[in-house]
Motif scaffolding. Structure first.
Motif, PDB file in Angstrom:
ATOM      1  N   THR A   1      -5.141 -38.221  41.202  1.00  0.00           N
ATOM      2  CA  THR A   1      -5.806 -39.093  41.754  1.00  0.00           C
ATOM      3  C   THR A   1      -4.850 -40.139  42.609  1.00  0.00           C
ATOM      4  O   THR A   1      -5.314 -40.362  43.855  1.00  0.00           O
TER       5      THR A   1
ATOM      6  N   LYS B   1      -5.123 -36.467  35.267  1.00  0.00           N
ATOM      7  CA  LYS B   1      -6.049 -36.945  36.290  1.00  0.00           C
ATOM      8  C   LYS B   1      -5.768 -38.078  37.052  1.00  0.00           C
ATOM      9  O   LYS B   1      -6.087 -38.469  38.251  1.00  0.00           O
TER      10      LYS B   1
ATOM     11  N   ASP C   1      -4.944 -39.963  46.761  1.00  0.00           N
ATOM     12  CA  ASP C   1      -5.316 -41.141  47.548  1.00  0.00           C
ATOM     13  C   ASP C   1      -4.215 -41.562  48.534  1.00  0.00           C
ATOM     14  O   ASP C   1      -4.336 -42.083  49.618  1.00  0.00           O
TER      15      ASP C   1
END
Length: 305
Positions: free
Chosen positions: A106, A102, A110
Motif C-alpha cells: 500500500t 499488504k 500510494d
C-alpha cells in the motif's frame, strides 16, 4: 525495411526512450525504498490474485523463474509474503501477502500514485484526459484485436459536422477532390437530418476518437443506400471496415430491405473487394467531372434474401 517502415520504427524507438525516462522518474521513489520495481510488481500481482502460484507470476510478469525464486525468497525472509501447500497439488505453493506485506505494498502503491499525480498536475484537465485515452489506444491497438480497441455507436449531436469535415479533408488529400465534393456530402447529410428515423449512421470510436463511420439511408420501404463510408488511414487494413459494413447490412436485414446499393468511384480497390464480399456487384459506371476531371463513378447493387 522500406523508408516508410523505417521512419515509423525510428518514431517508436524515440518514444520508447522518452517514456523510459518518464517511467524512471515515476519509479524513482520505489527504487529509493528497500524494494526494487520487480519486487513491487510481484507484490502487486500476489495482491491482485485470488490464488497465486509462482508459475502464475512467471507467466504474468514474463520473468526468469530463477530470478523470481530469488525475489520470493527475499520477500518471504522480509515477512512480506507467506506460502502454503496447494490442496490440489502438493508440489505447488500458494503465495499470499502477510499483513506487513499488504501495508508495504500500500505504501509503495500510494507513493507511486503520488508521483504520477505530480506529473499530471502540470497538464490541463483536458490534456490529462487525452493522455490517458491515448495510452489506452496504444495498449488496445497492440493487443492485436481491432474489436477490443474500437466501439460502435449511433451518431450523436456534433457527429454530422465531423463526418463532413473528414470527407472534405481525406478526399482532398488522397484523391484530389475539390470543395464541391464536401458541399455534396454536407447537403446529403442535411437531407438525412430532416428525417433521421429513415436510416442510420454508425460511428466507430477508439478511446473517444472517431476512427470511422458508415450510413444507411432508406430510399423506399424495400431499398436502402449505403453512404458516408470512411475509415481513418491508420485504421485501415485491420478489419474495421468489415465490422462497419457487417453492422450496416445487419441493420438493412432488420428493416427487411431486399435491395441495397451504393455509389463510389473507380480506383478504391480495397473498398470494392469488401463490397463484393458482401454480395455487391458493379451495375453502372459513368464519368463525373463535378468533383474532379475524368472521375469515373461506380454503382454497386446487392440483393438481400
Amino acid at each position: 525495411m522500406n523508408e516508410f517502415i523505417d521512419h515509423r520504427v525510428l518514431k517508436i524507438r524515440k518514444f520508447n526512450r522518452f517514456y523510459t525516462n518518464i517511467i524512471g522518474l515515476v519509479n524513482k521513489t520505489i527504487l529509493e525504498s528497500p524494494y526494487s520495481l520487480a519486487e513491487a510488481r510481484v507484490l502487486l500481482e500476489i495482491d491482485n490474485a485470488v490464488t497465486c502460484l509462482a508459475s502464475d507470476l512467471t507467466e504474468i510478469l514474463q520473468i526468469d523463474p530463477g530470478y523470481l525464486s530469488r525475489i520470493l525468497r527475499r520477500l518471504k525472509k522480509e515477512g512480506l509474503i507467506e506460502t502454503k501447500k496447494s490442496a490440489t497439488d502438493g508440489r505447488s505453493q500458494i503465495l499470499s501477502l502477510t499483513d506487513r506485506g499488504k501495508d508495504t505494498f500500500t505504501q509503495l502503491s500510494d507513493t507511486s500514485s503520488a508521483q504520477i499525480v505530480k506529473l499530471l498536475e502540470c497538464l490541463p484537465l483536458g490534456a490529462q484526459q487525452h493522455l490517458v485515452e491515448h495510452m489506452a489506444t496504444i495498449e488496445r491497438m497492440l493487443s492485436g484485436r481491432i474489436d477490443a480497441s474500437v466501439s460502435i455507436r449511433d451518431f450523436q449531436p456534433g457527429d454530422i459536422g465531423y463526418i463532413v469535415y473528414r470527407h472534405g479533408v481525406l478526399y482532398a488529400q488522397e484523391y484530389q477532390l475539390d470543395s464541391v465534393f464536401e458541399k455534396y456530402v454536407l447537403e446529403s447529410l442535411f437531407k438525412f437530418l430532416d428525417k433521421p428515423s429513415a436510416g442510420k449512421i454508425l460511428i466507430a470510436e477508439c478511446c473517444g476518437t472517431i476512427v470511422g463511420f458508415i450510413g444507411i439511408v432508406e430510399i423506399s420501404p424495400t431499398t436502402a443506400q449505403l453512404r458516408w463510408f470512411l475509415i481513418e488511414p491508420e485504421f485501415r487494413g485491420a478489419g474495421l471496415g468489415r465490422i462497419l459494413v457487417t453492422k450496416a447490412m445487419e441493420y438493412c436485414n432488420s428493416k427487411n430491405y431486399n435491395h441495397v446499393f451504393l455509389w463510389t468511384f473507380k480506383g478504391l480497390e480495397a473498398a470494392r473487394h469488401l463490397y463484393e464480399d458482401f454480395g455487391f456487384t458493379l451495375t453502372e459506371e459513368k464519368e463525373n467531372n463535378t468533383w474532379k476531371n475524368r472521375l469515373i463513378e461506380q454503382r454497386f447493387d446487392a440483393r438481400l434474401c
